[in-house]
Enzyme design. Structure first.
Site, PDB file in Angstrom:
ATOM      1  N   HIS A  91      18.591  60.873  58.214  1.00 16.15           N
ATOM      2  CA  HIS A  91      17.990  61.018  59.540  1.00 16.15           C
ATOM      3  C   HIS A  91      18.615  60.027  60.524  1.00 16.15           C
ATOM      4  O   HIS A  91      19.116  58.976  60.121  1.00 16.15           O
ATOM      5  CB  HIS A  91      16.479  60.707  59.470  1.00 16.15           C
ATOM      6  CG  HIS A  91      15.662  61.795  58.845  1.00 16.15           C
ATOM      7  ND1 HIS A  91      14.804  61.573  57.791  1.00 16.15           N
ATOM      8  CD2 HIS A  91      15.549  63.109  59.146  1.00 16.15           C
ATOM      9  CE1 HIS A  91      14.210  62.713  57.464  1.00 16.15           C
ATOM     10  NE2 HIS A  91      14.646  63.653  58.267  1.00 16.15           N
ATOM     11  N   LEU A 140      12.173  65.040  47.523  1.00 16.41           N
ATOM     12  CA  LEU A 140      13.602  65.292  47.747  1.00 16.41           C
ATOM     13  C   LEU A 140      14.377  63.984  47.701  1.00 16.41           C
ATOM     14  O   LEU A 140      13.891  62.958  48.178  1.00 16.41           O
ATOM     15  CB  LEU A 140      13.799  65.937  49.133  1.00 16.41           C
ATOM     16  CG  LEU A 140      13.156  67.308  49.329  1.00 16.41           C
ATOM     17  CD1 LEU A 140      13.230  67.697  50.807  1.00 16.41           C
ATOM     18  CD2 LEU A 140      13.853  68.351  48.460  1.00 16.41           C
ATOM     19  N   CYS A 199       9.163  56.061  58.161  1.00 12.79           N
ATOM     20  CA  CYS A 199       8.815  57.407  57.673  1.00 12.79           C
ATOM     21  C   CYS A 199       7.350  57.585  57.300  1.00 12.79           C
ATOM     22  O   CYS A 199       6.840  58.695  57.289  1.00 12.79           O
ATOM     23  CB  CYS A 199       9.636  57.745  56.435  1.00 12.79           C
ATOM     24  SG  CYS A 199      11.329  57.240  56.499  1.00 12.79           S
ATOM     25  N   GLU A 233       6.019  61.001  59.216  1.00 10.68           N
ATOM     26  CA  GLU A 233       6.816  60.919  60.444  1.00 10.68           C
ATOM     27  C   GLU A 233       7.621  62.200  60.696  1.00 10.68           C
ATOM     28  O   GLU A 233       7.926  62.511  61.851  1.00 10.68           O
ATOM     29  CB  GLU A 233       7.801  59.753  60.330  1.00 10.68           C
ATOM     30  CG  GLU A 233       8.732  59.650  61.516  1.00 10.68           C
ATOM     31  CD  GLU A 233       9.620  58.444  61.456  1.00 10.68           C
ATOM     32  OE1 GLU A 233       9.371  57.513  62.230  1.00 10.68           O
ATOM     33  OE2 GLU A 233      10.561  58.409  60.632  1.00 10.68           O
ATOM     34  N   ASP A 234       7.952  62.941  59.630  1.00  9.04           N
ATOM     35  CA  ASP A 234       8.877  64.062  59.815  1.00  9.04           C
ATOM     36  C   ASP A 234       8.268  65.356  60.352  1.00  9.04           C
ATOM     37  O   ASP A 234       8.903  66.031  61.166  1.00  9.04           O
ATOM     38  CB  ASP A 234       9.628  64.323  58.499  1.00  9.04           C
ATOM     39  CG  ASP A 234      10.500  63.125  58.144  1.00  9.04           C
ATOM     40  OD1 ASP A 234      11.138  62.580  59.055  1.00  9.04           O
ATOM     41  OD2 ASP A 234      10.521  62.729  56.971  1.00  9.04           O
TER      42      ASP A 234
HETATM   43  C1  CIR Z   1      12.992  63.815  52.502  1.00  9.56           C
HETATM   44  O1  CIR Z   1      14.123  64.005  52.010  1.00  9.56           O
HETATM   45  O2  CIR Z   1      12.546  64.532  53.388  1.00  9.56           O
HETATM   46  C2  CIR Z   1      12.164  62.683  51.965  1.00  9.56           C
HETATM   47  N1  CIR Z   1      12.439  62.475  50.583  1.00  9.56           N
HETATM   48  C3  CIR Z   1      12.436  61.428  52.727  1.00  9.56           C
HETATM   49  C4  CIR Z   1      12.011  61.494  54.150  1.00  9.56           C
HETATM   50  C5  CIR Z   1      12.326  60.262  54.893  1.00  9.56           C
HETATM   51  N2  CIR Z   1      11.839  60.330  56.218  1.00  9.56           N
HETATM   52  C6  CIR Z   1      12.399  59.748  57.266  1.00  9.56           C
HETATM   53  O3  CIR Z   1      13.486  59.188  57.162  1.00  9.56           O
HETATM   54  N3  CIR Z   1      11.798  59.875  58.426  1.00  9.56           N
END
Ligand code: CIR
Length: 255
Positions: free
Chosen positions: A165, A22, A247, A69-70
Site C-alpha cells: 500500500h 493474505l 492498518c 483501515e482498508d
Molecule cells: C492484506 O494483504 O490486505 C492484509 N494482510 C494486510 C493489510 C494491511 N493494511 C494496510 O497496509 N493498510
C-alpha cells in the site's frame, strides 16, 4: 486542528482466522495469540493517546478484517465505504457500515473500481491516493470525487513498485514532515521528507502528541525520539501479514 488530532477510533479484534490472512510470504504464519496481544497493546495505546475507541467483534469469515483501515476511509466531514482490491476483503465494508453510521451523518460509498484505505494518506493541504495492486484508477477517481464532495482536495499518485500500500512506505509525522522510504523521495512537494532508516518502519502512526513506531525498528525509534514523543509498539506478528500500525484503526476528530 492538525491532521493527526483525533478523538475517536474504530478497531476490530482479530479473529482466530487471522492466521489465514493474505501475505506475500506464505511461510510467515502469524500466531493468533500473538496478533491478539499486539492488537490489545495498540488499542491501549490509542486510548492512552486520548481516543475513545470502539472495539468491533471478530469476523471469522474475513481473516484480514482486523485491518479496518482498508475497507473504509474517514475524515471529520464524513465516512466513505471503499471497495478493497483483494476479493477476500470486498465484503468487509458492509460490517463497518453501522459502526460508522453511528458517528457520521454522511456515509458515502465507492461503487466503481477498487480502493484500499491503506493507499490513502491525509496531508494538511491534500489527500494522496496511491495507485497500487489494490487501488485502481476507477476506484481512485471515485474516491477522489467523494472527497471533493466532502470539501477535500485529493491527488492521485503512483505507489512505488513492490510495496503493498501507499502508506506501507510513508506516514505523516507532523504538519510539515512525512516519514518515508527512499523510493518516495520527491513524492511530497509540500512536505519535508524524512527517510526512515529501516524502510519497514515507514508505516508509523501519529496520534495527537504521540508517534507510534514498530518496536523492532530500533534505529527509526531512536531517530524519531529526538523530536517526537515516541511509543514503540510490537508489530512483528502483524508484519507477517504485510501490515503496520496505521492498518489497525480508522481515526478521526469528531466535529
Ligand atoms: C492484506 O494483504 O490486505 C492484509 N494482510 C494486510 C493489510 C494491511 N493494511 C494496510 O497496509 N493498510
Amino acid at each position: 486542528m492538525r491532521v493527526s488530532d483525533f478523538t475517536h477510533a474504530v478497531v476490530r479484534t482479530p479473529g482466530v482466522s487471522v492466521v489465514n490472512g493474505l501475505r506475500e510470504d506464505a511461510a510467515a504464519t502469524p500466531r493468533h495469540g500473538a496478533v491478539l496481544r499486539e492488537h490489545m497493546a495498540y488499542v491501549a495505546a490509542l486510548a492512552a493517546a486520548g481516543l475513545a475507541v470502539d472495539v468491533l467483534p471478530p469476523l471469522e469469515d474475513f481473516p484480514d478484517s482486523v485491518f479496518v483501515e482498508d475497507p473504509a476511509f474517514v475524515v471529520p466531514e464524513g465516512a466513505i465505504l471503499l471497495r478493497p482490491g483483494a476479493p477476500s476483503r470486498l465484503g468487509e465494508r458492509e460490517h463497518l457500515r453501522a459502526a460508522l453510521a453511528k458517528h457520521f451523518g454522511r456515509v458515502l460509498e465507492v461503487v466503481d473500481g477498487h480502493a484500499d484505505g491503506g493507499d490513502v494518506l491525509i496531508a494538511p493541504k491534500v489527500i494522496y491516493i496511491g495507485l497500487s495492486k489494490r487501488t485502481d484508477l476507477a476506484g481512485a477517481q471515485a474516491l477522489k470525487a467523494h472527497l471533493e464532495t466532502l470539501g477535500r482536495a485529493a491527488r492521485i499518485v503512483e505507489t512505488p513498485k513492490g510495496v503493498l500500500h501507499f502508506k506501507t512506505a510513508c506516514s505523516l509525522l507532523d504538519e510539515e514532515t512525512v516519514l518515508a522510504t527512499e523510493a518516495m523521495q520527491g513524492m511530497f512537494a509540500e512536505l519535508r521528507t524524512l527517510i526512515a532508516p529501516e524502510p519497514a518502519a515507514a508505516n508509523a502512526l501519529r496520534v495527537n502528541d504521540t508517534v507510534f513506531v514498530g518496536a523492532q525498528y530500533k534505529r527509526t525509534v531512536d531517530l524519531l525520539a529526538r523530536d517526537y514523543n515516541v511509543v514503540a509498539l510490537d508489530t512483528g506478528e502483524i508484519a507477517k501479514l504485510d501490515a503496520g500500525l496505521s492498518c489497525m484503526s480508522l481515526r478521526w476528530a469528531s466535529r
